[in-house]
Design a protein around this motif. Structure first.
Motif, PDB file in Angstrom:
ATOM      1  N   MET A 184       8.041  -1.390   4.864  1.00 49.50           N
ATOM      2  CA  MET A 184       7.892  -2.824   4.917  1.00 49.50           C
ATOM      3  C   MET A 184       8.817  -3.372   5.950  1.00 49.50           C
ATOM      4  O   MET A 184      10.009  -3.406   5.770  1.00 49.50           O
ATOM      5  N   VAL A 236       6.879  -2.916   4.645  1.00 52.94           N
ATOM      6  CA  VAL A 236       6.033  -4.079   4.407  1.00 52.94           C
ATOM      7  C   VAL A 236       5.826  -4.867   5.678  1.00 52.94           C
ATOM      8  O   VAL A 236       6.753  -5.045   6.445  1.00 52.94           O
ATOM      9  N   PHE A 259       1.750  -4.101   2.176  1.00 55.37           N
ATOM     10  CA  PHE A 259       2.774  -3.191   1.673  1.00 55.37           C
ATOM     11  C   PHE A 259       2.419  -1.796   2.172  1.00 55.37           C
ATOM     12  O   PHE A 259       1.508  -1.146   1.645  1.00 55.37           O
ATOM     13  N   TYR A 265       8.840  -3.137  -6.039  1.00 59.14           N
ATOM     14  CA  TYR A 265       9.465  -4.097  -5.139  1.00 59.14           C
ATOM     15  C   TYR A 265      10.066  -5.251  -5.934  1.00 59.14           C
ATOM     16  O   TYR A 265       9.622  -5.563  -7.049  1.00 59.14           O
TER      17      TYR A 265
END
Length: 307
Positions: free
Chosen positions: A1, A34, A148, A154
């Motif tokens: 990410m 991401v 993602f 997350y």
């Protein structure tokens, strides 16, 4: 990410840190798993986003202050993440709302560092990080296109100041991204970090329980960078996430562009109070040549030793 970023000035998010970082610093990557759509106002972003003021905590729990970002509800507000079914590699609109005590979406916010909302997304192992600025619809739903790239758990942080509130609020929530998960180790401590041909060197040592001065100096090819560009009303932004619980701190530098005393590099100075020991991941955002880049450090705050 991959992540870029920002937020409020020394007075918006809390320079007093209830999370501790420092003593040793480590180099890391500016690109994580991401990706988000580029913002119209920014020429480019590589990686993610610091003088802040106010409080770095929300309320108390049995008399103990709670670091920002650890609660889904605080200050009479709740972070409501919309939708689910996130899968690695699939692009979609990430949506959320901020609800008041009655469960009604909040639609009035005060700007903090040129933006109404700052969204930070970090993978739990701190290998991915992004700081972006979503747009709000009339019904109070915030949206931003996100991909993602890597699976895993997350943490999302909404950093904002609701209208009628004297200080900013940071709320956090967990989201799961389906796919094959491969955890990444935290980079080792170091005083330097490199990103896209730039080197960032950190001077200063933070001691828990004291206010300490950190100076981050930017050079390129061995030459000091003396023409840093303002990004969200500052020459640099610093975000710290504590390893384990991901307690959150967003700090902005001492001084601001146009104040008659702050130079556009190569040094960016921050002040932070770190009351506890621990390991943290630090992300410094700076802009040069129309591109925002992020240097990542691992920071270890050692317990203060009485002499």
């Amino acid at each position: 990410m991959a992540i870029s970023g920002t937020a409020s000035k020394l007075g918006g998010f809390g320079l007093a840190l209830v999370v501790a970082f420092a003593a040793a610093y480590g180099v890391g990557q500016a690109v994580g798993p991401v990706a988000a759509e580029p913002e119209p106002a920014a020429a480019g972003h590589e990686g993610m986003s610091g003088a802040s003021g106010g409080s770095a905590t929300h309320g108390t729990a049995h008399g103990t202050e709670v670091p920002k970002g650890l609660q889904v509800s605080a200050d009479g507000l709740t972070l409501d993440v919309r939708g689910g079914g996130l899968r690695a590699g699939e692009r979609g609109d990430f949506a959320f709302r901020v609800l008041d005590e009655r469960g009604v979406p909040v639609t009035r916010f005060a700007p903090t560092h040129d933006k109404l909302m700052h969204l930070v997304v970090a993978r739990r192992d701190l290998s991915g990080f992004r700081h972006v600025h979503p747009a709000m619809a009339a019904d109070g739903t915030w949206r931003i296109p996100l991909t993602f790239a890597a699976a895993g758990d997350y943490r999302v942080f909404a950093d904002f100041q609701a209208a009628g509130h004297d200080e900013g609020t940071t709320l956090g929530a967990d989201v799961a991204v389906a796919g094959a998960y491969r955890p990444e180790p935290l980079p080792a401590p170091s005083r330097t970090a490199t990103v896209a041909g730039y080197r960032v060197t950190l001077a200063g040592t933070l001691v828990p329980g004291t206010t300490s001065r950190l100076t981050l100096t930017v050079d390129r090819g061995g030459e000091p960078v003396t023409d840093l560009q303002p990004y969200l009303a500052a020459y640099g932004h610093l975000i710290a996430l504590r390893q384990g619980d991901l307690a959150y701190l967003h700090v902005h530098p001492d001084g601001e562009p146009g104040d008659g005393r702050t130079k556009p590099g190569p040094a960016i100075t921050f002040f932070a109070e770190v009351p506890s020991a621990g390991t943290y991941r630090l992300y410094l955002d700076f802009q040069h040549g129309g591109v925002v880049r992020t240097a990542g450090f691992t920071a270890v705050a050692e317990p203060h030793e009485e002499k």
